[in-house]
Scaffold this active site. Structure first.
Site, PDB file in Angstrom:
ATOM      1  N   ASP A 113     -11.130  10.205  -3.705  1.00  0.00           N
ATOM      2  CA  ASP A 113     -12.339  11.026  -3.726  1.00  0.00           C
ATOM      3  C   ASP A 113     -12.186  12.171  -4.717  1.00  0.00           C
ATOM      4  O   ASP A 113     -13.145  12.873  -5.016  1.00  0.00           O
ATOM      5  CB  ASP A 113     -12.581  11.630  -2.340  1.00  0.00           C
ATOM      6  N   GLU A 171       0.871  -1.172   0.000  1.00  0.00           N
ATOM      7  CA  GLU A 171       0.000   0.000   0.000  1.00  0.00           C
ATOM      8  C   GLU A 171       0.906   1.219   0.000  1.00  0.00           C
ATOM      9  O   GLU A 171       1.666   1.444   0.948  1.00  0.00           O
ATOM     10  CB  GLU A 171      -0.943   0.048   1.202  1.00  0.00           C
ATOM     11  N   ASP A 182      -2.561  12.142  -1.524  1.00  0.00           N
ATOM     12  CA  ASP A 182      -2.604  13.596  -1.693  1.00  0.00           C
ATOM     13  C   ASP A 182      -2.755  13.878  -3.188  1.00  0.00           C
ATOM     14  O   ASP A 182      -1.916  13.447  -3.991  1.00  0.00           O
ATOM     15  CB  ASP A 182      -1.302  14.200  -1.164  1.00  0.00           C
ATOM     16  N   ASP A 212       5.040   4.599   3.924  1.00  0.00           N
ATOM     17  CA  ASP A 212       4.767   6.006   4.194  1.00  0.00           C
ATOM     18  C   ASP A 212       6.012   6.599   4.829  1.00  0.00           C
ATOM     19  O   ASP A 212       6.840   5.875   5.380  1.00  0.00           O
ATOM     20  CB  ASP A 212       3.565   6.165   5.128  1.00  0.00           C
TER      21      ASP A 212
END
Length: 217
Positions: free
Chosen positions: A157, A47, A121, A72
């Site tokens: 989104d 991920e 982002d 991350d």
């Protein structure tokens, strides 16, 4: 920097399920993640930009016969995901704290089976186009570390990022491209596995459609 962050950084520095700079394993596991970290030969799923690791841990719960790595740079976020994994005794999940730009230094060619990019982002400014996680340079990196036929998934989104991604993919040698601008009103829902991040729940409560893209390299 608050004390809580410093404490979290100190904690993850000692955790076996976190690999980061300063760890003797950092930069030395390319081609050996399965055998040396997980102790098996199961499929390897990443991920990218995992945040607090909700999706990484969620997939690990569902698929104990697969290995999952959340990537991350934010240590405090990784602390959350690694804590969840330890509390639930999920030994098929780990976290790599690093910048995505250097991903090919950490994984060998063809080592990865699948990549998820969940609510990244969107980098809306034009000067940040190259930093979008579906920009051509990142797609080239994913293609390098993925096995032939390996899948990439994007959930977002953000409509501009979704449209940008589809435009980029038109110029890329990808296969089996499927996409939807409203995931939960489509026949692609099965690909989400019923896992919802905190951000995704918020967007759905606000009636913001979730966009989804899947393709093979």
């Amino acid at each position: 920097m608050g004390r809580s962050k410093l404490e979290k950084f100190a904690v993850i520095a000692e955790r076996e399920n976190v690999v980061q700079e300063g760890d003797e394993r950092y930069g030395k596991l390319a081609g050996k993640w399965r055998e040396e970290l997980f102790g098996n030969t199961n499929p390897l799923i990443l991920e990218i930009g995992c945040g607090r690791g909700e999706y990484t841990v969620g997939m690990a719960r569902l698929y104990p016969d697969k290995n999952f790595i959340g990537i991350d740079i934010k240590g405090a976020r990784i602390w959350k995901g690694s804590s969840m994994a330890l509390e639930e005794e999920l030994y098929n999940v780990a976290f790599l704290r690093t910048y995505v730009e250097g991903i090919t230094e950490h994984f060998a060619a063809g080592e990865v089976d699948e990549i998820w990019i969940t609510f990244p982002d969107p980098r809306p400014r034009d000067r940040d186009i190259k930093r979008r996680l579906t920009a051509p340079r990142f797609l080239d990196a994913y293609r390098h570390i993925l096995k032939l036929g390996g899948k990439v998934h994007l959930k977002t989104d953000n409509l501009p990022l979704y449209e940008f991604t589809l435009e980029v993919l038109q110029e890329q040698p990808v296969k089996d491209l499927v996409y939807t601008s409203d995931l939960y009103q489509s026949d692609l829902q099965e690909h989400t596995m019923g896992i919802y991040t905190t951000y995704e729940k918020r967007y759905l409560e606000e009636n913001i459609p979730i966009k989804y893209v899947q393709f093979k390299v």
